[in-house]
Design a protein around this motif. Structure first.
Motif, PDB file in Angstrom:
ATOM      1  N   TRP A  42       0.846  -1.194   0.000  1.00 11.59           N
ATOM      2  CA  TRP A  42       0.000   0.000   0.000  1.00 11.59           C
ATOM      3  C   TRP A  42       0.882   1.245   0.000  1.00 11.59           C
ATOM      4  CZ3 TRP A  42      -0.105   3.833   3.812  1.00 11.59           C
ATOM      5  CH2 TRP A  42       0.627   3.551   4.960  1.00 11.59           C
ATOM      6  N   THR A  43       0.327   2.346  -0.479  1.00 10.12           N
ATOM      7  CA  THR A  43       1.030   3.627  -0.475  1.00 10.12           C
ATOM      8  C   THR A  43       0.115   4.695   0.122  1.00 10.12           C
ATOM      9  OG1 THR A  43       0.313   3.955  -2.771  1.00 10.12           O
ATOM     10  CG2 THR A  43       2.546   3.154  -2.434  1.00 10.12           C
ATOM     11  N   ILE A  44       0.708   5.782   0.554  1.00 10.28           N
ATOM     12  CA  ILE A  44      -0.044   6.821   1.250  1.00 10.28           C
ATOM     13  C   ILE A  44      -1.006   7.542   0.311  1.00 10.28           C
ATOM     14  CG2 ILE A  44       0.145   9.066   2.392  1.00 10.28           C
ATOM     15  CD1 ILE A  44       2.614   8.070   3.796  1.00 10.28           C
ATOM     16  N   TYR A  45      -2.269   7.477   0.647  1.00  7.19           N
ATOM     17  CA  TYR A  45      -3.343   8.191  -0.036  1.00  7.19           C
ATOM     18  C   TYR A  45      -4.558   8.063   0.868  1.00  7.19           C
ATOM     19  CZ  TYR A  45      -6.934   9.480  -3.424  1.00  7.19           C
ATOM     20  OH  TYR A  45      -7.993  10.083  -4.045  1.00  7.19           O
ATOM     21  N   VAL A  46      -5.419   9.065   0.852  1.00  4.01           N
ATOM     22  CA  VAL A  46      -6.549   9.088   1.780  1.00  4.01           C
ATOM     23  C   VAL A  46      -7.346   7.788   1.764  1.00  4.01           C
ATOM     24  CG1 VAL A  46      -7.944  10.317   0.041  1.00  4.01           C
ATOM     25  CG2 VAL A  46      -8.636  10.355   2.441  1.00  4.01           C
ATOM     26  N   GLY A  47      -7.612   7.243   0.587  1.00  2.00           N
ATOM     27  CA  GLY A  47      -8.444   6.046   0.486  1.00  2.00           C
ATOM     28  C   GLY A  47      -7.732   4.744   0.776  1.00  2.00           C
ATOM     29  N   TRP A  48      -6.413   4.806   0.980  1.00  2.00           N
ATOM     30  CA  TRP A  48      -5.657   3.578   1.238  1.00  2.00           C
ATOM     31  C   TRP A  48      -5.060   3.515   2.639  1.00  2.00           C
ATOM     32  CZ3 TRP A  48      -3.135   4.708  -4.104  1.00  2.00           C
ATOM     33  CH2 TRP A  48      -4.025   4.302  -5.116  1.00  2.00           C
ATOM     34  N   MET A  49      -5.204   4.606   3.409  1.00  2.00           N
ATOM     35  CA  MET A  49      -4.698   4.610   4.778  1.00  2.00           C
ATOM     36  C   MET A  49      -5.354   3.541   5.663  1.00  2.00           C
ATOM     37  SD  MET A  49      -2.391   6.744   4.382  1.00  2.00           S
ATOM     38  CE  MET A  49      -1.758   6.472   6.032  1.00  2.00           C
ATOM     39  N   ASN A 255     -19.422   8.095  14.089  1.00  2.00           N
ATOM     40  CA  ASN A 255     -19.178   9.407  14.699  1.00  2.00           C
ATOM     41  C   ASN A 255     -18.713   9.287  16.141  1.00  2.00           C
ATOM     42  OD1 ASN A 255     -20.092  10.983  12.406  1.00  2.00           O
ATOM     43  ND2 ASN A 255     -22.173  10.329  12.936  1.00  2.00           N
ATOM     44  N   ASP A 256     -18.387   8.084  16.559  1.00  2.00           N
ATOM     45  CA  ASP A 256     -18.026   7.852  17.947  1.00  2.00           C
ATOM     46  C   ASP A 256     -16.519   7.980  18.157  1.00  2.00           C
ATOM     47  OD1 ASP A 256     -17.191   5.626  16.589  1.00  2.00           O
ATOM     48  OD2 ASP A 256     -18.417   4.189  17.707  1.00  2.00           O
ATOM     49  N   ALA A 257     -16.094   7.685  19.381  1.00  2.00           N
ATOM     50  CA  ALA A 257     -14.679   7.806  19.739  1.00  2.00           C
ATOM     51  C   ALA A 257     -13.814   6.859  18.918  1.00  2.00           C
ATOM     52  CB  ALA A 257     -14.496   7.539  21.231  1.00  2.00           C
ATOM     53  N   ALA A 258     -14.350   5.673  18.609  1.00  2.00           N
ATOM     54  CA  ALA A 258     -13.589   4.685  17.835  1.00  2.00           C
ATOM     55  C   ALA A 258     -13.301   5.215  16.434  1.00  2.00           C
ATOM     56  CB  ALA A 258     -14.350   3.366  17.761  1.00  2.00           C
ATOM     57  N   ALA A 259     -14.269   5.891  15.833  1.00  2.00           N
ATOM     58  CA  ALA A 259     -14.080   6.448  14.496  1.00  2.00           C
ATOM     59  C   ALA A 259     -13.052   7.576  14.514  1.00  2.00           C
ATOM     60  CB  ALA A 259     -15.412   6.976  13.957  1.00  2.00           C
ATOM     61  N   ILE A 260     -13.140   8.421  15.528  1.00  2.00           N
ATOM     62  CA  ILE A 260     -12.185   9.526  15.652  1.00  2.00           C
ATOM     63  C   ILE A 260     -10.777   8.990  15.858  1.00  2.00           C
ATOM     64  CG2 ILE A 260     -11.483  11.476  17.086  1.00  2.00           C
ATOM     65  CD1 ILE A 260     -14.486  11.968  17.601  1.00  2.00           C
ATOM     66  N   LYS A 261     -10.658   7.958  16.694  1.00  2.00           N
ATOM     67  CA  LYS A 261      -9.351   7.356  16.951  1.00  2.00           C
ATOM     68  C   LYS A 261      -8.776   6.757  15.675  1.00  2.00           C
ATOM     69  CE  LYS A 261      -7.046   3.965  19.941  1.00  2.00           C
ATOM     70  NZ  LYS A 261      -7.251   2.957  21.023  1.00  2.00           N
ATOM     71  N   ALA A 262      -9.605   6.068  14.925  1.00  2.00           N
ATOM     72  CA  ALA A 262      -9.148   5.437  13.676  1.00  2.00           C
ATOM     73  C   ALA A 262      -8.701   6.489  12.663  1.00  2.00           C
ATOM     74  CB  ALA A 262     -10.260   4.573  13.088  1.00  2.00           C
ATOM     75  N   LYS A 263      -9.506   7.523  12.485  1.00  2.00           N
ATOM     76  CA  LYS A 263      -9.164   8.547  11.492  1.00  2.00           C
ATOM     77  C   LYS A 263      -7.979   9.393  11.939  1.00  2.00           C
ATOM     78  CE  LYS A 263     -13.534   9.854  11.124  1.00  2.00           C
ATOM     79  NZ  LYS A 263     -14.750  10.572  10.673  1.00  2.00           N
ATOM     80  N   THR A 264      -7.831   9.571  13.230  1.00  2.00           N
ATOM     81  CA  THR A 264      -6.663  10.293  13.747  1.00  2.00           C
ATOM     82  C   THR A 264      -5.393   9.509  13.463  1.00  2.00           C
ATOM     83  OG1 THR A 264      -7.963  11.362  15.488  1.00  2.00           O
ATOM     84  CG2 THR A 264      -5.583  11.283  15.804  1.00  2.00           C
ATOM     85  N   PHE A 265      -5.456   8.201  13.639  1.00  2.00           N
ATOM     86  CA  PHE A 265      -4.310   7.342  13.306  1.00  2.00           C
ATOM     87  C   PHE A 265      -3.956   7.495  11.827  1.00  2.00           C
ATOM     88  CE2 PHE A 265      -2.496   3.563  11.481  1.00  2.00           C
ATOM     89  CZ  PHE A 265      -1.548   3.135  12.399  1.00  2.00           C
ATOM     90  N   MET A 266      -4.960   7.424  10.962  1.00  2.00           N
ATOM     91  CA  MET A 266      -4.729   7.523   9.521  1.00  2.00           C
ATOM     92  C   MET A 266      -4.181   8.901   9.140  1.00  2.00           C
ATOM     93  SD  MET A 266      -8.137   5.563   8.112  1.00  2.00           S
ATOM     94  CE  MET A 266      -8.827   4.214   9.089  1.00  2.00           C
ATOM     95  N   ALA A 267      -4.686   9.926   9.814  1.00  2.00           N
ATOM     96  CA  ALA A 267      -4.201  11.283   9.547  1.00  2.00           C
ATOM     97  C   ALA A 267      -2.722  11.400   9.909  1.00  2.00           C
ATOM     98  CB  ALA A 267      -5.021  12.287  10.358  1.00  2.00           C
ATOM     99  N   ASP A 268      -2.368  10.948  11.105  1.00  2.00           N
ATOM    100  CA  ASP A 268      -0.975  11.015  11.555  1.00  2.00           C
ATOM    101  C   ASP A 268      -0.058  10.244  10.603  1.00  2.00           C
ATOM    102  OD1 ASP A 268      -1.748  12.514  13.724  1.00  2.00           O
ATOM    103  OD2 ASP A 268      -1.765  10.829  15.128  1.00  2.00           O
ATOM    104  N   ALA A 269      -0.504   9.067  10.203  1.00  2.00           N
ATOM    105  CA  ALA A 269       0.326   8.220   9.340  1.00  2.00           C
ATOM    106  C   ALA A 269       0.501   8.814   7.952  1.00  2.00           C
ATOM    107  CB  ALA A 269      -0.286   6.820   9.236  1.00  2.00           C
ATOM    108  N   SER A 270      -0.423   9.683   7.539  1.00  2.00           N
ATOM    109  CA  SER A 270      -0.333  10.280   6.207  1.00  2.00           C
ATOM    110  C   SER A 270       0.242  11.693   6.247  1.00  2.00           C
ATOM    111  CB  SER A 270      -1.702  10.296   5.528  1.00  2.00           C
ATOM    112  OG  SER A 270      -2.644  11.033   6.286  1.00  2.00           O
ATOM    113  N   LEU A 274      -6.281  15.489  11.965  1.00  2.00           N
ATOM    114  CA  LEU A 274      -7.614  14.940  11.754  1.00  2.00           C
ATOM    115  C   LEU A 274      -8.445  15.825  10.819  1.00  2.00           C
ATOM    116  CD1 LEU A 274      -9.787  12.847  12.379  1.00  2.00           C
ATOM    117  CD2 LEU A 274     -10.369  14.159  14.443  1.00  2.00           C
ATOM    118  N   ALA A 275      -8.359  17.142  11.020  1.00  2.00           N
ATOM    119  CA  ALA A 275      -9.134  18.054  10.161  1.00  2.00           C
ATOM    120  C   ALA A 275      -8.686  17.942   8.704  1.00  2.00           C
ATOM    121  CB  ALA A 275      -8.977  19.489  10.652  1.00  2.00           C
ATOM    122  N   GLY A 276      -7.369  17.837   8.507  1.00  2.00           N
ATOM    123  CA  GLY A 276      -6.849  17.710   7.158  1.00  2.00           C
ATOM    124  C   GLY A 276      -7.277  16.405   6.500  1.00  2.00           C
ATOM    125  N   TYR A 277      -7.268  15.334   7.275  1.00  2.00           N
ATOM    126  CA  TYR A 277      -7.666  14.034   6.727  1.00  2.00           C
ATOM    127  C   TYR A 277      -9.158  14.023   6.402  1.00  2.00           C
ATOM    128  CZ  TYR A 277      -7.960   8.978   6.098  1.00  2.00           C
ATOM    129  OH  TYR A 277      -8.167   7.729   5.568  1.00  2.00           O
TER     130      TYR A 277
END
Length: 361
Positions: A42-49, A255-270, A274-277
């Motif tokens: 995999w490579t860094i891109y919003v849909g592949w994080m 929209n729960d804490a689990a979703a925020i945690k997951a997307k925050t991880f993906m944002a950091d990794a990319s 979170l707002a940018g992701y």
């Protein structure tokens, strides 16, 4: 790891414990070696994080264990290189766009299956000009982009909408790593690129986004592609990958804490926050449910889209020197085959996503 007791252990007991642990470890390795093993790039891109998140949290391993296989998820820094390595057999599955799936592995004779249709670009790719301009103002200009990429395809589709063609301008091949810096120079007046580069360029003063992928929805598609022979030999790989993917989609779509945690991880990794992701997700049509992915894959539109992609690819010599026409490579979709049915090298197979939709994984 051993937990030390407060009182010294007998050497004999410690030795016995070490031997037992070694035997257990050796047995685990032997059992792991007995399982079929596969590699996903995999490579860094919003849909592949999500693949990075799935690997880091053990979701991919959980589904692999369910089907008694091993799946190694590997990040490759260079997107095209990851597809080249897949084509050469170094990986069993790789993320890529629909156009790249046709022009790299399929055009190289590697029979490939689009196992998961994850999303399509809905504004993540765009054409930007300096000044208060319109798309028609591209006539006579130079446009910097990654030549023969989806950016090039987007530009061509945009030009069609204003009755222009590539011959009306000049394309300047520019590495994606250099595009942002190039746009700050006086010599560069127009670029076509994707996010997050697109967001950086649009944020610059005196710029205007004149065309983006939301104008051609569903044409730049992000996929997980698997070697067809490998998938046929062990359907467990398809089931594990599809099951893992839609578990991740369920988590991140909430929209729960689990979703925020997951997307925050993906944002950091990319490399964003979170707002940018979430801004990138907003311009991406994610198929969060298998039903949505299946409906898109089964549509007549997909076949028509791949015909457009094949025509562009043929015109730019991307189907190989021996390709006599745009239909040289057969593309199998649920709505029928585009191109040569005796030379099918790219397959859109929704059966595993259908299993996910029916709760049969």
């Amino acid at each position: 790891m051993f937990k030390l007791a407060k009182k010294p252990l007998r050497k004999l007991a410690l030795a016995a414990t070490l031997i037992s642990a070694t035997v257990a470890s050796t047995t685990q390795i032997a059992h792991a070696a007995d399982k079929p093993s596969y590699r996903l790039a995999w490579t860094i891109y919003v849909g592949w994080m999500p693949w990075d998140y799935g690997a880091a949290t053990g979701i991919v391993k959980k589904w692999a264990d369910k089907y008694n296989i091993n799946i190694d998820v590997v990040q490759v820094n260079d997107y095209i290189e990851s597809i080249n390595q897949y084509t050469a057999g170094a990986f069993d599955a790789t993320v890529m766009t629909n156009m790249d799936a046709l022009t790299i592995p399929a055009a190289s004779g590697v029979d490939s299956t689009a196992l998961i249709v994850g999303d399509f670009s809905n504004g993540n790719d765009g054409v930007v000009l300096k000044g208060d301009k319109s798309l028609a103002d591209l006539k006579g200009q130079k446009v910097n982009l990654v030549e023969l990429s989806v950016s090039h395809y987007l530009l061509a589709r945009g030009l069609e909408s204003v009755n222009l063609a590539e011959r009306d301008l000049s394309v300047v091949n520019t590495s994606d790593a250099d595009l942002v810096a190039a746009f700050t120079t006086d010599d560069v007046t127009a670029v076509t690129t994707w996010n997050p580069l697109l967001s950086e360029i649009v944020a610059m003063p005196d710029t205007k986004l004149v065309f983006d992928s939301s104008k051609i929805p569903g044409e730049i598609i992000d996929l997980l592609v698997v070697n067809s022979d490998t998938l046929e030999q062990n359907p467990a790989l398809g089931k594990a990958l599809t099951g893992a993917w839609f578990e991740i989609m369920t988590t991140m779509s909430g929209n729960d804490a689990a979703a925020i945690k997951a997307k925050t991880f993906m944002a950091d990794a990319s490399g964003t926050d979170l707002a940018g992701y979430e801004a990138q997700l907003a311009s991406t049509k994610m198929f969060y449910t298998p039903n949505d992915a299946v409906d898109f894959t089964n549509s007549l539109t997909l076949k028509a889209t791949m015909a457009k992609v094949a025509e562009f690819s043929y015109q730019h010599g991307l189907l190989g020197d021996g390709a006599p026409d745009a239909g040289f490579i057969g593309i199998e979709t649920p709505a029928g085959v585009y191109g040569d049915s005796n030379n099918i090298k790219l397959r859109f197979n929704p059966s595993y996503m259908e299993m996910a939709a029916q709760g049969k994984l």
